[in-house]
Scaffold this motif. Structure first.
Motif, PDB file in Angstrom:
ATOM      1  N   ARG A 227       3.133  11.103   4.386  1.00  0.00           N
ATOM      2  CA  ARG A 227       1.891  10.332   4.311  1.00  0.00           C
ATOM      3  C   ARG A 227       1.824   9.635   2.972  1.00  0.00           C
ATOM      4  NH1 ARG A 227      -2.555  14.453   6.836  1.00  0.00           N
ATOM      5  NH2 ARG A 227      -1.802  14.201   8.974  1.00  0.00           N
ATOM      6  N   ALA A 228       1.276   8.418   3.021  1.00  0.00           N
ATOM      7  CA  ALA A 228       1.105   7.664   1.786  1.00  0.00           C
ATOM      8  C   ALA A 228      -0.189   6.885   1.831  1.00  0.00           C
ATOM      9  CB  ALA A 228       2.274   6.704   1.583  1.00  0.00           C
ATOM     10  N   LEU A 229      -0.817   6.782   0.687  1.00  0.00           N
ATOM     11  CA  LEU A 229      -1.964   5.909   0.491  1.00  0.00           C
ATOM     12  C   LEU A 229      -1.506   4.883  -0.532  1.00  0.00           C
ATOM     13  CD1 LEU A 229      -5.012   5.576   1.245  1.00  0.00           C
ATOM     14  CD2 LEU A 229      -5.470   6.562  -0.985  1.00  0.00           C
ATOM     15  N   ILE A 230      -1.466   3.612  -0.116  1.00  0.00           N
ATOM     16  CA  ILE A 230      -0.960   2.541  -0.962  1.00  0.00           C
ATOM     17  C   ILE A 230      -2.138   1.685  -1.400  1.00  0.00           C
ATOM     18  CG2 ILE A 230       0.568   0.522  -1.062  1.00  0.00           C
ATOM     19  CD1 ILE A 230       1.198   2.818   1.716  1.00  0.00           C
TER      20      ILE A 230
ATOM     21  N   THR B 195      -6.298  -1.251   0.257  1.00  0.00           N
ATOM     22  CA  THR B 195      -5.869   0.138   0.366  1.00  0.00           C
ATOM     23  C   THR B 195      -5.345   0.355   1.781  1.00  0.00           C
ATOM     24  OG1 THR B 195      -7.538   0.832  -1.247  1.00  0.00           O
ATOM     25  CG2 THR B 195      -6.583   2.553   0.141  1.00  0.00           C
ATOM     26  N   ILE B 196      -4.113   0.851   1.879  1.00  0.00           N
ATOM     27  CA  ILE B 196      -3.453   1.026   3.176  1.00  0.00           C
ATOM     28  C   ILE B 196      -3.017   2.481   3.324  1.00  0.00           C
ATOM     29  CG2 ILE B 196      -1.505   0.300   4.642  1.00  0.00           C
ATOM     30  CD1 ILE B 196      -3.133  -2.135   3.994  1.00  0.00           C
ATOM     31  N   TRP B 197      -3.314   3.067   4.499  1.00  0.00           N
ATOM     32  CA  TRP B 197      -2.873   4.421   4.829  1.00  0.00           C
ATOM     33  C   TRP B 197      -1.642   4.314   5.704  1.00  0.00           C
ATOM     34  CZ3 TRP B 197      -4.335   9.438   3.943  1.00  0.00           C
ATOM     35  CH2 TRP B 197      -3.881  10.402   4.829  1.00  0.00           C
ATOM     36  N   MET B 198      -0.587   5.069   5.376  1.00  0.00           N
ATOM     37  CA  MET B 198       0.613   5.074   6.204  1.00  0.00           C
ATOM     38  C   MET B 198       1.041   6.506   6.470  1.00  0.00           C
ATOM     39  SD  MET B 198       2.791   1.931   4.575  1.00  0.00           S
ATOM     40  CE  MET B 198       3.899   1.785   5.963  1.00  0.00           C
ATOM     41  N   ASP B 199       1.547   6.728   7.662  1.00  0.00           N
ATOM     42  CA  ASP B 199       2.005   8.054   8.078  1.00  0.00           C
ATOM     43  C   ASP B 199       3.251   7.828   8.934  1.00  0.00           C
ATOM     44  OD1 ASP B 199       2.281  10.629   9.223  1.00  0.00           O
ATOM     45  OD2 ASP B 199       0.122  10.927   9.121  1.00  0.00           O
ATOM     46  N   THR B 200       4.339   8.512   8.622  1.00  0.00           N
ATOM     47  CA  THR B 200       5.570   8.308   9.380  1.00  0.00           C
ATOM     48  C   THR B 200       5.464   8.852  10.806  1.00  0.00           C
ATOM     49  OG1 THR B 200       6.544  10.336   8.457  1.00  0.00           O
ATOM     50  CG2 THR B 200       7.102   8.239   7.392  1.00  0.00           C
ATOM     51  N   GLU B 201       4.465   9.644  11.087  1.00  0.00           N
ATOM     52  CA  GLU B 201       4.304  10.200  12.430  1.00  0.00           C
ATOM     53  C   GLU B 201       3.450   9.320  13.334  1.00  0.00           C
ATOM     54  OE1 GLU B 201       6.054  12.814  13.621  1.00  0.00           O
ATOM     55  OE2 GLU B 201       6.989  12.617  11.672  1.00  0.00           O
TER      56      GLU B 201
END
Length: 147
Positions: A2-5, A140-146
């Motif tokens: 998980r990442a918050l960019i 602000t972008i939320w990313m999740d590899t799942e």
């Protein structure tokens, strides 16, 4: 993973009053390794973030990536991105990878971002850090590899 960019005009991380990471324009990436994550997850996320078009082009549209702008990345480990708030008032963090796995994947992810030709600054895994930023946009972008 998980990442918050966050697109930033500047960002800094301090530990005990000492600056350990500092960037100008670019992105602040808060990153968390989750249970079951592997180096392949880190690779996928790093490649996606490096190409993420969240910077303005000459017409003011978000059409440029981090590499296009010459921006930097400040990467900070953030296990609280794994918070489960579905029960009660105290978040649970059991979905986060164990610390030794989290640190390995954090280091791997950081190396993969740098391998994309992006200047990288970091915090320190597991440390109590103070993060300062000026969010640009705000974006602000939320990313999740799942997902």
């Amino acid at each position: 993973m998980r990442a918050l960019i966050q697109r930033v005009t500047s960002a800094r991380v301090e530990i005990a009053g000492d600056t350990v990471g500092d960037i100008g324009a670019g992105v602040l990436i808060l990153i968390c390794a989750m249970q079951g994550d592997t180096e392949a997850h880190a690779d996928k996320l790093a490649a996606k973030i490096a190409k993420l078009r969240i910077f303005k082009d000459d017409e003011g549209r978000m059409n440029r990536g981090l590499r296009d702008t010459g921006g930097a990345a400040l990467i900070v480990s953030q296990f609280t991105l794994a918070a489960d708030t579905s029960r009660g008032n105290r978040p649970g963090f059991s979905a986060a990878a164990p610390p030794e796995v989290g640190e390995r994947l954090y280091e791997h992810f950081t190396a993969q971002i740098a391998a994309q030709g992006i200047d990288v600054a970091t915090g320190r895994f597991g440390a109590d850090m103070a993060v300062s930023l000026t969010n640009d946009g705000p974006v602000t972008i939320w990313m999740d590899t799942e997902t």
